[in-house]
Design a protein around this motif. Structure first.
Motif, PDB file in Angstrom:
ATOM      1  N   PRO A   5       0.804  -1.215   0.000  1.00  0.00           N
ATOM      2  CA  PRO A   5       0.000   0.000   0.000  1.00  0.00           C
ATOM      3  C   PRO A   5       0.838   1.266   0.000  1.00  0.00           C
ATOM      4  N   TRP A   6       1.974   1.238   0.725  1.00  0.00           N
ATOM      5  CA  TRP A   6       2.765   2.465   0.794  1.00  0.00           C
ATOM      6  C   TRP A   6       3.335   2.844  -0.565  1.00  0.00           C
ATOM      7  N   LEU A   8       1.879   2.172  -3.485  1.00  0.00           N
ATOM      8  CA  LEU A   8       0.786   2.678  -4.304  1.00  0.00           C
ATOM      9  C   LEU A   8       0.396   4.090  -3.910  1.00  0.00           C
ATOM     10  N   ALA A   9       0.599   4.422  -2.651  1.00  0.00           N
ATOM     11  CA  ALA A   9       0.114   5.700  -2.150  1.00  0.00           C
ATOM     12  C   ALA A   9       0.904   6.885  -2.670  1.00  0.00           C
ATOM     13  N   ARG A 186      -5.472  11.819  -4.515  1.00  0.00           N
ATOM     14  CA  ARG A 186      -4.689  10.693  -4.038  1.00  0.00           C
ATOM     15  C   ARG A 186      -5.449   9.847  -3.034  1.00  0.00           C
ATOM     16  N   SER A 187      -6.258  10.490  -2.202  1.00  0.00           N
ATOM     17  CA  SER A 187      -6.998   9.729  -1.191  1.00  0.00           C
ATOM     18  C   SER A 187      -8.014   8.797  -1.833  1.00  0.00           C
ATOM     19  N   THR A 190      -5.534   5.891  -4.139  1.00  0.00           N
ATOM     20  CA  THR A 190      -4.780   4.838  -3.454  1.00  0.00           C
ATOM     21  C   THR A 190      -5.642   3.639  -3.083  1.00  0.00           C
ATOM     22  N   TYR A 193      -6.338   1.554  -6.221  1.00  0.00           N
ATOM     23  CA  TYR A 193      -5.242   0.736  -6.707  1.00  0.00           C
ATOM     24  C   TYR A 193      -4.923  -0.422  -5.779  1.00  0.00           C
ATOM     25  N   ILE A 194      -5.116  -0.223  -4.486  1.00  0.00           N
ATOM     26  CA  ILE A 194      -4.933  -1.342  -3.560  1.00  0.00           C
ATOM     27  C   ILE A 194      -5.961  -2.436  -3.864  1.00  0.00           C
ATOM     28  N   CYS A 222       4.922   6.186 -11.676  1.00  0.00           N
ATOM     29  CA  CYS A 222       5.662   7.129 -10.843  1.00  0.00           C
ATOM     30  C   CYS A 222       6.763   7.843 -11.620  1.00  0.00           C
TER      31      CYS A 222
END
Length: 595
Positions: A5-6, A8-9, A186-187, A190, A193-194, A222
């Motif tokens: 998750p980190w 993807l965030a 982003r909120s 993320t 995508y998770i 990215c």
């Protein structure tokens, strides 16, 4: 493998003119929408028509989640990616619905040939692009790129090079700039995508390429300047792809690696991708002339001719010229033999050496110049010449099977009508020659099959045109049409030189069991033709033999012998005597030119 998750965030989705599908069913549309489809049914990825050219791309995943079949149809030319192979051909029936049964029928009813990379076709190129393979259409601003892994394809991209104002259907959605998603929150992104990551991996935990394909796509979102790009393989436990021989893997490297064939490749930033490259790339190039994937200095590059490898300094010679291998390139002396245009049935070799196949059984202008024209007329029954007509200074010679006419009178002996030309019929060799005072020679084989060879006049290249090209030493303009336009493909070029309406009625493929078996004598490394292999490559003649023989409606042995004679004549043209090939190939009973 677990989701990260980190990782993807920290990434925000970057949209482009690319539709992607990867992993076990993740799809990103042209507009940036991402979703997951879990199915092993065939799906239309994209379908549209642009400038009257139809495009249809269908994919199907297997039980492993990987893509196991891709069908790409552009202008009725079909390319299939399946079982690690690339197959290209034309279809004999249309698919009404895309069920698995219909796709299997599609493959069975499609005349497909396995091709290797690089592959050039009049409508498309297929080539290596880093660790990927890419199909680039020459009719549409479109390319398809894919990455093969054991068991299938884990990543496939469809890229459009310009905005298309056309309706599109399929999983890729519509190509519409105004509708693209550009500043996602982003909120919101993320968790989405998770969820995609979990859906992608669920049930495929043991298929490592499924998860790794997903994480690599995220890392590419990215960008290669981010921290994620440098660490994503470590945190996701995804190994780097292996490279053959001396080559080493780089995440961002040249899509087209400098090689012995092309050591000075110029590339731009858009040609940077995951690739296998030579270490110390400024000093070494990839030796693509051998199969062990080694890196060498340019001065150590070997050369290749007719399938044989030559070391630097090696020399090969014929009666026409000699060549020395120097840094992977042949440095040759001037060719002292006159250039020729040869027309053998539907197969043409221009004055400058470009080879192609005529599309239809029509009447064509073979070559023309000041005060002379040579026309050929095909038989309506088969892909063979019926007549050759020479019009010179308002006089006409007609050549047909076992017959030569001047005006309407049969020529049976030496004929000289005026001081500037003379005709030499030679019945014993079944060969007739016409010489002109301005340096042109025409040779017509009148039995067992009509064939034509033209040696162009000297110092007249600027005035020569037709199927045979212009004899200027440059093959790039050989496909100059009757209206002066240089075409990329043979069909529109040839049809422009037709007399009257000309349809493409010579099928490009045929059933070739008998032909393949019999024509293989040309490639036999210890056979009667082996002595010529180092001087004249057999690939063109072998292909022509296959096509000629398998399309032969009757007299198969005669058709085969005519094809073999074509190679024998080419060998004789460079001074190679290959012996009594007729006896060894059971062609003695047929009459040919004395070679």
């Amino acid at each position: 493998m677990t989701s990260q998750p980190w990782m993807l965030a920290v990434c925000i989705l970057l949209t482009s003119d690319t539709c992607r599908t990867f992993g076990s069913g993740v799809v990103q549309t042209f507009n940036g929408l991402t979703f997951y489809v879990h199915s092993n049914c065939p799906f239309t990825l994209i379908q549209f028509t642009h400038n009257h050219v139809e495009c249809d791309i269908i994919i199907r995943r297997g039980d492993s989640g990987l893509i196991v079949q891709v069908e790409i149809t552009i202008n009725k030319v079909r390319t299939v990616l399946q079982n690690g192979h690339i197959l290209v051909g034309t279809n004999r029936c249309e698919i009404k619905n895309k069920t698995q049964t219909s796709l299997d029928a599609w493959v069975k009813n499609t005349l497909l040939n396995v091709v290797s990379v690089p592959y050039d076709h009049m409508y498309q190129h297929i080539f290596a692009y880093g660790i990927y393979n890419r199909l680039k259409s020459l009719l549409l601003p479109l390319s398809v790129t894919w990455h093969s892994v054991p068991g299938g394809i884990d990543t496939l991209w469809v890229e459009l090079e310009q905005e298309l104002s056309t309706d599109m259907i399929g999983l890729c959605g519509k190509h519409n700039v105004s509708g693209k998603t550009r500043s996602l929150n982003r909120s919101t992104l993320t968790p989405h995508y998770i969820h995609l990551c979990e859906s992608n991996i669920y049930g495929y935990e043991q298929v490592k390429s499924i998860g790794c394909a997903f994480f690599k796509e995220v890392a590419q979102y990215c960008g290669n300047t981010s921290y994620i790009w440098n660490v994503w393989r470590t945190v996701s436990n995804c190994e780097q792809p292996s490279c053959a021989g001396d080559l080493v893997y780089v995440e961002q490297g040249a899509a087209f690696v400098p090689s012995c064939s092309n050591p000075n490749i110029q590339f731009f930033n858009q040609d940077l991708t995951s690739s296998c490259v030579c270490p110390n790339g400024e000093q070494y190039v990839f030796n693509d002339h051998v199969e062990d994937s080694r890196c060498v200095t340019v001065s150590s590059c070997p050369c290749v001719f007719a399938g044989r490898t030559y070391e630097p300094g090696d020399i090969r010679s014929t009666k026409c010229q000699s060549c020395i291998c120097d840094s992977g390139k042949w440095q040759c002396s001037e060719n002292i033999c006159p250039s020729k245009c040869v027309i053998e049935g539907q197969f043409v070799s221009t004055f400058d050496g470009k080879r192609y196949v005529l599309p239809g059984k029509c009447t064509y202008v073979a070559s023309q110049g000041l005060n002379w024209t040579i026309r050929i007329e095909f038989s309506k029954k088969g892909a063979s010449l019926k007549t050759v007509v020479l019009e010179i200074f308002q006089e006409t010679y007609t050549f047909s099977h076992n017959l030569v006419k001047f005006r309407e009178e049969e020529v049976t002996e030496l004929h000289q009508n005026c001081p500037d030309k003379w005709l030499h019929p030679n019945r014993s060799s079944m060969n007739v020659q016409v010489h002109t005072s301005f340096g042109m020679t025409i040779q017509v084989q009148v039995s067992p099959e009509l064939q034509l060879s033209i040696t162009p006049p000297t110092n007249h290249s600027s005035m020569i045109s037709g199927l045979c090209g212009n004899s200027n030493g440059d093959t790039t303009d050989d496909f100059t049409t009757s209206s002066g336009i240089v075409e990329n493909s043979a069909q529109p070029f040839a049809q422009s030189w037709s007399v009257g309406v000309c349809t493409a009625d010579i099928p490009p493929h045929c059933i070739k069991i008998f032909a393949d078996e019999k024509c293989s004598v040309l490639n036999n490394q210890t056979g009667v033709f082996a002595e010529c292999h180092g001087h004249i490559p057999t690939d063109h003649y072998y292909t022509a033999c296959i096509q000629r023989t398998c399309k032969c409606s009757s007299h198969l042995q005669q058709c085969l012998c005519v094809a073999l004679a074509s190679y024998a004549k080419a060998c004789a043209g460079v001074g190679i005597d290959i012996g009594d090939w007729r006896k060894d190939t059971h062609c003695s009973e047929y009459s040919f030119n004395k070679i």
